[in-house]
Design an enzyme around this catalytic site. Structure first.
Site, PDB file in Angstrom:
ATOM      1  N   TYR A 147      -2.397  -1.566  10.120  1.00 33.91           N
ATOM      2  CA  TYR A 147      -2.418  -1.703   8.661  1.00 33.91           C
ATOM      3  C   TYR A 147      -1.156  -1.129   8.030  1.00 33.91           C
ATOM      4  O   TYR A 147      -0.489  -1.792   7.220  1.00 33.91           O
ATOM      5  CB  TYR A 147      -3.646  -1.010   8.084  1.00 33.91           C
ATOM      6  CG  TYR A 147      -3.765  -1.162   6.585  1.00 33.91           C
ATOM      7  CD1 TYR A 147      -4.263  -2.334   6.020  1.00 33.91           C
ATOM      8  CD2 TYR A 147      -3.372  -0.136   5.730  1.00 33.91           C
ATOM      9  CE1 TYR A 147      -4.361  -2.481   4.641  1.00 33.91           C
ATOM     10  CE2 TYR A 147      -3.471  -0.278   4.348  1.00 33.91           C
ATOM     11  CZ  TYR A 147      -3.965  -1.456   3.818  1.00 33.91           C
ATOM     12  OH  TYR A 147      -4.051  -1.591   2.456  1.00 33.91           O
TER      13      TYR A 147
ATOM     14  N   SER B  70       0.855  -1.190   0.000  1.00 24.76           N
ATOM     15  CA  SER B  70       0.000   0.000   0.000  1.00 24.76           C
ATOM     16  C   SER B  70       0.883   1.230   0.000  1.00 24.76           C
ATOM     17  O   SER B  70       2.000   1.215   0.553  1.00 24.76           O
ATOM     18  CB  SER B  70      -0.903   0.035   1.232  1.00 24.76           C
ATOM     19  OG  SER B  70      -1.543   1.298   1.360  1.00 24.76           O
TER      20      SER B  70
END
Length: 263
Positions: free
Chosen positions: A155, A142
């Site tokens: 995350y 990401s």
């Protein structure tokens, strides 16, 4: 570009980027081993892929946070098709906790088990077959691996670790002829935040904000990430390994990472 006679394993194939990748590889005649924990979603994607191509599709329902399921997924693929040429790690979950949250550690354990440890386990068990085929791996990270925002430690940390791990395993396998790269998407509208308990209203508002304020003023389609995965899996990328490819509509340029983000 064609993947005829190439066997591609995709985790998280039941939705989002994994689904888009499965469909793209199916259109290019790949033989597919599709893995997901959600059987209903996986059934639908498997059927769609079978309708797109005459290539075979193996459906594996598995919880890849469990080593036994990861090992079974790899073994079933080799038993069915005899080889593995490409591994695309797309499965992931979201967690948005800060350092003061009482449940931070339990959420970190859960997120890391899927986003990082399962990625490591998939490559570990698939590596002998990938070495034999001189294959490749694409990990999904990401853009948040490169940015800092408030209240999203689990995350963001997991995705930063995926990028760093990708470089390490690329070095480990380079002399074996196996390439390993990662893709770091920005705002892709998937169900990952909804599965983490974020409301539809908040989810929609956040993605609307992305589309308005990122430099290119649009969110990313899952198919765009799938296109990059296909490129990295192809012979056109035969000299690329240990690299991370950002697809973020300029998010990393914009400074939007100062607040809470859902990526």
């Amino acid at each position: 570009m064609s993947f005829i006679n190439k066997v591609v394993i995709i985790t998280g194939a039941g939705s989002g980027i994994g689904k888009a990748s499965a469909i793209k590889f199916a259109k290019l005649s790949a033989t597919l081993s599709l893995i997901d924990i959600n059987e209903d979603n996986l059934n639908k994607v498997t059927e769609e892929c079978r309708n797109l191509s005459e290539a075979k599709v193996l459906e594996v329902v598995a919880d890849i946070s469990k080593d036994v399921d990861v090992k079974r997924s790899v073994e079933n693929t080799i038993e069915e098709f005899g080889r593995i040429d490409v591994l695309v790690n797309c499965a992931g979950i979201f967690g948005d906790k800060g350092i003061l949250d009482s449940d931070l550690l339990s959420v970190i354990d859960k997120v890391m088990s899927v986003n990082l440890r399962a990625t490591i386990a998939m490559i570990h068990y698939a590596a002998p077959a990938l070495i034999e085929s001189k294959g490749c791996v694409i990990n999904t990270a990401s853009v948040m691996a490169k940015l800092v925002c408030k209240g999203a430690i689990p995350y963001n940390l997991s995705k930063a670790a995926v990028v760093y791990f990708t470089k390490h395993v690329a070095m480990d396998l380079a002399d074996k002829g196996v390439r390993v790269n990662s893709i770091s998407p920005g705002p892709v509208e998937t169900n990952i935040a909804l599965h983490a308990g974020i409301s539809q209203e908040v989810n929609d508002a956040v993605f609307a904000s992305y589309a308005k304020f990122v430099p290119l003023q649009h969110n990313i389609e899952a198919t765009e990430v799938a296109e990059m995965a296909v490129y990295l899996a192809s012979d056109k990328a035969r000299s690329i390994t240990g690299s991370d490819f950002v697809i973020d509509s300029g998010l990393a340029l914009s400074g939007l990472a100062s607040g809470n983000m859902l990526l």
